[in-house]
Scaffold this motif. Structure first.
Motif, PDB file in Angstrom:
ATOM      1  N   PHE A 242       8.566  -7.064   4.170  1.00  0.00           N
ATOM      2  CA  PHE A 242       8.486  -5.687   4.645  1.00  0.00           C
ATOM      3  C   PHE A 242       9.813  -4.960   4.413  1.00  0.00           C
ATOM      4  O   PHE A 242      10.873  -5.595   4.310  1.00  0.00           O
ATOM      5  N   PRO A 243       9.770  -3.622   4.341  1.00  0.00           N
ATOM      6  CA  PRO A 243      11.019  -2.855   4.193  1.00  0.00           C
ATOM      7  C   PRO A 243      11.973  -3.132   5.350  1.00  0.00           C
ATOM      8  O   PRO A 243      11.550  -3.344   6.488  1.00  0.00           O
TER       9      PRO A 243
ATOM     10  N   VAL B  97       3.978  -6.018  -0.662  1.00  0.00           N
ATOM     11  CA  VAL B  97       3.838  -4.850   0.204  1.00  0.00           C
ATOM     12  C   VAL B  97       4.029  -3.572  -0.602  1.00  0.00           C
ATOM     13  O   VAL B  97       5.026  -3.410  -1.321  1.00  0.00           O
TER      14      VAL B  97
ATOM     15  N   THR C 127       3.933   0.660   0.075  1.00  0.00           N
ATOM     16  CA  THR C 127       3.776   1.736   1.047  1.00  0.00           C
ATOM     17  C   THR C 127       2.555   2.560   0.665  1.00  0.00           C
ATOM     18  O   THR C 127       2.068   2.500  -0.473  1.00  0.00           O
ATOM     19  N   ARG C 128       2.072   3.334   1.595  1.00  0.00           N
ATOM     20  CA  ARG C 128       0.895   4.152   1.306  1.00  0.00           C
ATOM     21  C   ARG C 128       1.207   5.205   0.243  1.00  0.00           C
ATOM     22  O   ARG C 128       0.320   5.606  -0.513  1.00  0.00           O
ATOM     23  N   GLU C 129       2.428   5.617   0.181  1.00  0.00           N
ATOM     24  CA  GLU C 129       2.823   6.563  -0.862  1.00  0.00           C
ATOM     25  C   GLU C 129       2.798   5.886  -2.226  1.00  0.00           C
ATOM     26  O   GLU C 129       2.317   6.460  -3.215  1.00  0.00           O
ATOM     27  N   GLU C 130       3.300   4.654  -2.296  1.00  0.00           N
ATOM     28  CA  GLU C 130       3.289   3.916  -3.566  1.00  0.00           C
ATOM     29  C   GLU C 130       1.867   3.604  -4.016  1.00  0.00           C
ATOM     30  O   GLU C 130       1.572   3.591  -5.219  1.00  0.00           O
TER      31      GLU C 130
ATOM     32  N   GLY D 225       1.318   1.550   7.795  1.00  0.00           N
ATOM     33  CA  GLY D 225       1.950   2.266   6.688  1.00  0.00           C
ATOM     34  C   GLY D 225       1.983   1.526   5.377  1.00  0.00           C
ATOM     35  O   GLY D 225       2.817   1.848   4.525  1.00  0.00           O
ATOM     36  N   TYR D 226       1.107   0.539   5.174  1.00  0.00           N
ATOM     37  CA  TYR D 226       1.221  -0.232   3.933  1.00  0.00           C
ATOM     38  C   TYR D 226      -0.124  -0.789   3.476  1.00  0.00           C
ATOM     39  O   TYR D 226      -1.109  -0.822   4.224  1.00  0.00           O
TER      40      TYR D 226
ATOM     41  N   SER E 158       4.609   0.220  12.339  1.00  0.00           N
ATOM     42  CA  SER E 158       3.615   0.522  11.309  1.00  0.00           C
ATOM     43  C   SER E 158       3.533  -0.588  10.261  1.00  0.00           C
ATOM     44  O   SER E 158       2.738  -0.495   9.326  1.00  0.00           O
ATOM     45  N   TYR E 159       4.347  -1.656  10.435  1.00  0.00           N
ATOM     46  CA  TYR E 159       4.336  -2.780   9.500  1.00  0.00           C
ATOM     47  C   TYR E 159       4.140  -4.109  10.241  1.00  0.00           C
ATOM     48  O   TYR E 159       4.964  -5.013  10.148  1.00  0.00           O
TER      49      TYR E 159
END
Length: 655
Positions: free
Chosen positions: A432-433, A533, A535-538, A585-586, A621-622
């Protein structure tokens, strides 16, 4: 009757041997509470026995036999006891048949066998015998869900009462039970027994109003149980301690006891339980104490022993549950439902303790799924071979995790040459980040207890008891690296990794699947779902073709709500107030990196479920996608999970 009379000289036995007089010995499915249609053992003319044996004659003969139990000659006493039962059956034949109660069932045919209709207020088990047949696929699924719901309730109650007892023990209050919800003195303070009592008080035992001959709908061959009380709750075996479950003669119009199931737990010296399909079972009675394996007196042909002998005579099948040692379970043993057997032989001989014992030879009926005990032994053998460094036949790889898991993850394929799981980069945990803010931690110097920071974050108390999940919740906050508590803290469970020997195997039905070589206890942690993992943006920039390899954590149904839910058994218990789960978020990308959990197959009736767990960071969120057992899972049974999507959308992991 003169004491010098022998069984063959007795006028009673001469009478019962006369063609056309002997009461017909019908299969249980043919019992109708009346005298049958004639046709005695001697092949007579089919006269109704009630026309030859009047009620007055029956009473006189029974009175003459009443001193039989006091005779010194054990063999003669056994014969006389059987004669009394024959007369009781004939007496029942002179009475008009009782009306059988109708038993509704979803599109199934239930044949009644002397069906009783007890008062709704009577909690005693019914003597009514039924056999369930002609079940379709939808019926099997219906009953399987019914059984699973009962098992979930039982395990949830047992965990609840075990936790309460643990809290009282820590406070110095003794090992009490469930308070006003089933607590009582003595051994009933055991959580497994309190849970069973609570369910029977609420009318949640299955098939309490009937005794089923043959298989229990919804219970599969190979199902495992950790407690005898659970067998009672499901109707598999109705006696918590006794090894023979039978309907007493007083509840059967024919006047003879009928055995419906046995539990073979090695309680007697003369038991022989080495073969898979053959069992030599020692009768009951004659022991020094309840838990002794020695006999101090001769066993008698009565009660359960007589019921087994009668089942042999009629050719009635029995459910057999066999106990097997299992060090990793709370009770040190596991009970496996082994299917249907028939008693094929019975003898009375001098046992190892010098007393006469009855021994019954049971043979497993053909046409059933593989013997459950056989699978347990096979799994133990495979596990021992793998631990010794060998590669048993059919195994393509001893460890596809490359030592990234605590236990090796073998790859088994005896179908084709496919070794696809070896081609991926194995990741035991997702990366995770890094959190922007340092995570918070408790200041406990010993194991975490009430009112510490981690306990407060979980709101309704800690999630685990003795390593088993007490109640599912939106997210569990485990202690992390920033906590001061030791690694032995009971709030550190899923983060410790796999504790069961899992393997990926090739399946003709699901492509690839996952199974265990160990018994997995309900509520136990199984493994973590891992991958790369995003992200939702990625994930927005992933191609449509590549998107089939993305796992969206939000798509998993909230099966965690089912685990620990005791509202059906304790309706006035206030619902818990859990912390809300934040937006996730992922995604997990399993196109290149994955672990063993990625090969778990989809099912709408799963045996494992997803529980989100947070540890090591405060980025809510992770959370980790942790997988827990929804029921006791036997070795070599495929794991299944509800992905919350159509079957066609999860097929890519099976390819």
């Amino acid at each position: 009757m003169a004491s010098s009379s022998s069984p063959l000289q007795s006028p009673l036995f001469s009478l019962l041997s006369t063609p056309g007089v002997v009461v017909p010995k019908l299969e249980p499915s043919e019992f109708n509470g009346g005298g049958g249609d004639g046709g005695g053992d001697g092949g007579g003319d089919g006269e109704n026995p009630s026309q030859l044996l009047t009620p007055d004659l029956l009473r006189r003969l029974l009175d003459e036999l009443s001193p039989a139990a006091a005779r010194d000659d054990a063999l003669l006493s056994d014969y006389l006891l059987l004669a009394k039962l024959k007369l009781a059956a004939a007496s029942a034949a002179t009475s008009p048949p009782a009306a059988a109660a109708a038993t509704p069932s979803p599109s199934s045919v239930i044949s009644s066998v002397a069906l009783a209709n007890p008062s709704p207020k009577n909690r005693r088990r019914s003597g009514g015998l039924v056999r369930v047949s002609h079940l379709g696929a939808a019926d099997h699924a219906y009953f399987r869900v019914l059984v699973r719901r009962a098992r979930l309730t039982y395990d949830s109650l047992r965990c609840l009462y075990a936790r309460r007892r643990s809290i009282r023990d820590e406070a110095g209050g003794g090992g009490g039970g469930g308070g006003g919800e089933g607590g009582s003195p003595g051994r009933r303070r055991r959580p497994d027994l309190i849970a069973a009592k609570t369910m029977t008080d609420r009318g949640l035992w299955l098939h309490r109003d009937r005794r089923i001959v043959g298989p229990i709908p919804g219970v599969a061959v190979g199902d495992v149980f950790l407690y005898r009380a659970e067998l009672c709750v499901l109707g598999v075996h109705g006696a918590v301690q006794a090894g023979i479950d039978f309907v007493p003669a007083s509840q059967v119009p024919e006047g003879e006891p009928i055995a419906v199931s046995i539990v073979s737990s090695g309680g007697y010296q003369d038991d022989e339980d080495a073969a898979d399909d053959v069992l030599v079972y020692t009768g009951s009675g004659g022991r020094v104490g309840r838990n002794s394996v020695w006999h101090s007196a001769d066993q008698k042909l009565e009660r359960g022993n007589l019921a087994l002998e009668r089942s042999m005579t009629y050719g009635i099948e029995l459910r057999v549950v066999r106990a097997h040692p299992a060090d990793a379970t709370p009770t040190g043993r596991v009970y496996v439902y082994d299917g249907l057997y028939k008693v094929v032989d019975c003898d009375r001989h001098v046992g190892r303790s010098g007393c006469h014992v009855f021994r019954f030879k049971l043979l497993r009926m053909q046409g059933q799924d593989d013997c459950g005990l056989k699978n347990l032994k096979l799994a133990e053998h495979l596990k021992a071979q793998l631990a010794a460094g060998a590669k048993p036949e059919g195994y393509a790889k001893r460890d596809i995790s490359r030592k990234r898991e605590l236990l090796p993850v073998p790859l088994f394929n005896n179908i084709d040459e496919d070794v696809d799981p070896r081609l991926f980069d194995y990741v035991a945990r997702p990366d995770f980040p890094s959190p922007a803010v340092a995570p918070r931690g408790c200041k406990c110097v010993a194991d975490c207890s009430t009112n510490c920071l981690c306990e407060k974050r979980n709101k309704c108390g800690f999630a685990y008891s003795n390593g088993v999940l007490l109640r599912g919740r939106p997210v569990i906050f485990e202690c992390g690296d920033s906590c001061k508590c030791p690694p032995t803290c009971p709030n550190r469970v899923a983060q410790k990794g796999m504790r069961h020997q899992l393997e990926v195997f090739r399946s003709r039905d699901t492509g690839w699947g996952v199974r265990s070589l160990d018994v997995i206890q309900a509520g136990s942690f199984v493994c973590e779902l891992s991958g790369e993992v995003l992200t939702r943006e990625e994930a927005k920039y992933v191609s449509a073709e590549h998107a089939t390899y993305l796992i969206d954590p939000t798509r998993f149904p909230e099966r965690w709500r089912e685990w620990g839910d005791v509202s059906e058994a304790i309706p006035d218990r206030p619902p818990p107030e859990f912390a809300n789960r934040p937006e996730l978020g992922y995604f997990l990308d399993v196109s290149r990196k994955r672990n063993v959990a990625c090969y778990i197959s989809h099912s709408s009736v799963p045996n494992v479920f997803v529980q989100f767990v947070l540890y090591g960071h405060d980025a809510e969120s992770y959370p980790h996608i942790m997988i827990f057992a929804m029921e006791n899972i036997p070795p070599l049974r495929e794991l299944s999970i509800d992905y919350g999507i159509g079957q066609e959308c999860v097929g890519m992991l099976a390819q």
